[in-house]
Structure formats: structure tokens, C-alpha cells
Enzyme design. Sequence first.
Site, PDB file in Angstrom:
ATOM      1  N   ASN A   9       0.829  -1.195   0.000  1.00  0.00           N
ATOM      2  CA  ASN A   9       0.000   0.000   0.000  1.00  0.00           C
ATOM      3  C   ASN A   9       0.878   1.265   0.000  1.00  0.00           C
ATOM      4  O   ASN A   9       1.438   1.651   1.032  1.00  0.00           O
ATOM      5  CB  ASN A   9      -0.909  -0.047   1.239  1.00  0.00           C
ATOM      6  CG  ASN A   9      -1.929   1.059   1.251  1.00  0.00           C
ATOM      7  OD1 ASN A   9      -1.655   2.161   0.804  1.00  0.00           O
ATOM      8  ND2 ASN A   9      -3.109   0.770   1.773  1.00  0.00           N
ATOM      9  N   ASP A  65      -0.487  -3.177  10.443  1.00  0.00           N
ATOM     10  CA  ASP A  65      -1.841  -3.610  10.140  1.00  0.00           C
ATOM     11  C   ASP A  65      -2.772  -2.559  10.733  1.00  0.00           C
ATOM     12  O   ASP A  65      -2.582  -2.112  11.861  1.00  0.00           O
ATOM     13  CB  ASP A  65      -2.130  -5.005  10.712  1.00  0.00           C
ATOM     14  CG  ASP A  65      -3.260  -5.665   9.927  1.00  0.00           C
ATOM     15  OD1 ASP A  65      -3.166  -5.739   8.698  1.00  0.00           O
ATOM     16  OD2 ASP A  65      -4.257  -6.066  10.557  1.00  0.00           O
ATOM     17  N   GLY A 140      -8.844   4.391   0.494  1.00  0.00           N
ATOM     18  CA  GLY A 140      -9.535   3.587   1.509  1.00  0.00           C
ATOM     19  C   GLY A 140     -10.758   4.319   2.063  1.00  0.00           C
ATOM     20  O   GLY A 140     -11.524   4.952   1.318  1.00  0.00           O
TER      21      GLY A 140
HETATM   22  P1  ITT Z   1      -0.665  -4.094   3.277  1.00  0.00           P
HETATM   23  O1  ITT Z   1      -1.302  -5.222   4.060  1.00  0.00           O
HETATM   24  O2  ITT Z   1       0.008  -4.521   2.008  1.00  0.00           O
HETATM   25  O3  ITT Z   1       0.230  -3.233   4.140  1.00  0.00           O
HETATM   26  P2  ITT Z   1      -3.412  -3.048   3.169  1.00  0.00           P
HETATM   27  O4  ITT Z   1      -4.040  -1.920   2.410  1.00  0.00           O
HETATM   28  O5  ITT Z   1      -4.066  -4.392   3.031  1.00  0.00           O
HETATM   29  O6  ITT Z   1      -1.861  -3.102   2.785  1.00  0.00           O
HETATM   30  P3  ITT Z   1      -4.109  -2.939   5.987  1.00  0.00           P
HETATM   31  O7  ITT Z   1      -4.522  -4.374   6.050  1.00  0.00           O
HETATM   32  O8  ITT Z   1      -3.294  -2.400   7.110  1.00  0.00           O
HETATM   33  O9  ITT Z   1      -3.297  -2.629   4.656  1.00  0.00           O
HETATM   34  O10 ITT Z   1      -5.336  -1.950   5.842  1.00  0.00           O
HETATM   35  C1  ITT Z   1      -6.644  -2.328   5.932  1.00  0.00           C
HETATM   36  C2  ITT Z   1      -7.547  -1.399   5.191  1.00  0.00           C
HETATM   37  O11 ITT Z   1      -8.088  -0.433   6.106  1.00  0.00           O
HETATM   38  C3  ITT Z   1      -6.918  -0.578   4.070  1.00  0.00           C
HETATM   39  O12 ITT Z   1      -6.821  -1.287   2.873  1.00  0.00           O
HETATM   40  C4  ITT Z   1      -7.923   0.584   3.977  1.00  0.00           C
HETATM   41  O13 ITT Z   1      -9.046   0.224   3.223  1.00  0.00           O
HETATM   42  C5  ITT Z   1      -8.315   0.776   5.447  1.00  0.00           C
HETATM   43  N1  ITT Z   1      -7.452   1.804   6.067  1.00  0.00           N
HETATM   44  C6  ITT Z   1      -6.473   1.640   6.981  1.00  0.00           C
HETATM   45  N2  ITT Z   1      -5.883   2.811   7.287  1.00  0.00           N
HETATM   46  C7  ITT Z   1      -6.504   3.740   6.536  1.00  0.00           C
HETATM   47  C8  ITT Z   1      -6.348   5.131   6.365  1.00  0.00           C
HETATM   48  O14 ITT Z   1      -5.414   5.828   7.005  1.00  0.00           O
HETATM   49  N3  ITT Z   1      -7.146   5.750   5.500  1.00  0.00           N
HETATM   50  C9  ITT Z   1      -8.093   5.085   4.821  1.00  0.00           C
HETATM   51  N4  ITT Z   1      -8.314   3.777   4.904  1.00  0.00           N
HETATM   52  C10 ITT Z   1      -7.520   3.096   5.756  1.00  0.00           C
END
Ligand code: ITT
Length: 188
Positions: A9, A65, A140
Site C-alpha cells: 500500500n 496492520d 480507503g
Molecule cells: P498491506 O497489508 O500490504 O500493508 P493493506 O491496504 O491491506 O496493505 P491494511 O490491512 O493495514 O493494509 O489496511 C486495511 C484497510 O483499512 C486498508 O486497505 C484501507 O481500506 C483501510 N485503512 C487503513 N488505514 C486507513 C487510512 O489511514 N485511510 C483510509 N483507509 C484506511
Amino acid sequence: MKIFFVTTNLNKFEEARDILEKYGVKLKIYREKPVEVQCEKIEEIARLCAIKAYKKLKEPLIVEDAGLFIEHLKGFPGPYSSFTYKKIGCEGILNLLSHVTNRSAYFLSVVVYVDEETLMTFKGKVKGYISQDKRGEKWGFDPIFIPEGSSKTFGEMTAQEKNTYSHRSRAMEKLGRWLRKKEKQVFV
Ligand code: ITT
């Protein structure tokens, strides 16, 4: 000091890089999905991902995470935030909350740092509300989350503004302060 951030991400990476550079950390992205485990606790997911990644990379690294926890939905999507975003997006969450007055929610970030001798966990949380409509862009759930103390969604904020509130910046600031102390101890 060079540290890898194991993530796919780029948004997460850029937000973390801006915080950690204040602490003299050169953050490098290692674009690989941390092998996620099915688990209800994001602390445990992050810890297991970091251990697996270190076994492969053998360089100081972090894994993060994060998740959005909505009170009316008993904490959903929480650990399933990434999957939920891909399946139903911001619109799906707004639909689940249509006619719901309790819109309280929080974002939680768990960052795990690993090197050859240490494993440390840093958490950051931001409380807020789910907006009535999507506002702004970004990524996100940013367009539907309003942090306490603001009237804007994360989606309407600049990167710097978001970093004054966000769960990620709070966890990364803790990591930065800890790394600075750790470096000093090495050279004393
Ligand atoms: P990696 O596991 O490859 O690091 P990921 O996008 O899957 O990437 P996460 O599991 O940590 O990462 O994130 C979960 C989701 O929560 C992420 O895809 C977003 O949809 C949401 N999210 C987390 N933090 C956010 C933020 O600061 N702003 C907006 N959405 C967020």
C-alpha cells in the site's frame, strides 16, 4: 538509519515516510503483501506478519496492520477492513449505516518493528465519526471518516493535516521516538 516497510500500500508507505524522516529514518518500501493470517486481533496479525517478513528479508523492517472499527457494527470491519473495502467500499459502509444515528468509529494502527535482536509494537488510535456522505478523495475509508476535533473527512485533508490526527502518524511517532532513543544507546 534505513528501515524497510513491508507493504503493498503506497499510501500507507508515503504517510509513514513523512513522519519517520523527521527522526532521521530512511524508509524504503519492500512491496510484498505481508502473508496475513486469519485472526481477529490486528496486533497478532501484524506481529506474525513481521516475524515472517524478517525471516525472509533479514533486515530491520516494519509491518503495519490497520483497521476501521465502527461501534454500531460491533467493531466491523476491523481486521477485515482491506477485504471489506475491496468488496463494498465506502458506499457499502454508508449503506450499512443509513438511518443509524450512532456513527462513532475509530481507526487503529499497529506497527511492528523487527531487527535481529528486538521486536517492538507501537499502536496509534484516532476516534471519530462516519460521515453521512463521501467527501473528498484520497484512499480507503478516508472520504467517510471524520476525526474528533475536525469537521473535515480525512479525504478532504492535505497529507500534513491528516498526519496531525491519524492513527498511523500516532503509531509512527511512537516508533520514531523509540528509534531515536535506541540509536543514542548504541553510540553512548
Ligand atoms: P498491506 O497489508 O500490504 O500493508 P493493506 O491496504 O491491506 O496493505 P491494511 O490491512 O493495514 O493494509 O489496511 C486495511 C484497510 O483499512 C486498508 O486497505 C484501507 O481500506 C483501510 N485503512 C487503513 N488505514 C486507513 C487510512 O489511514 N485511510 C483510509 N483507509 C484506511
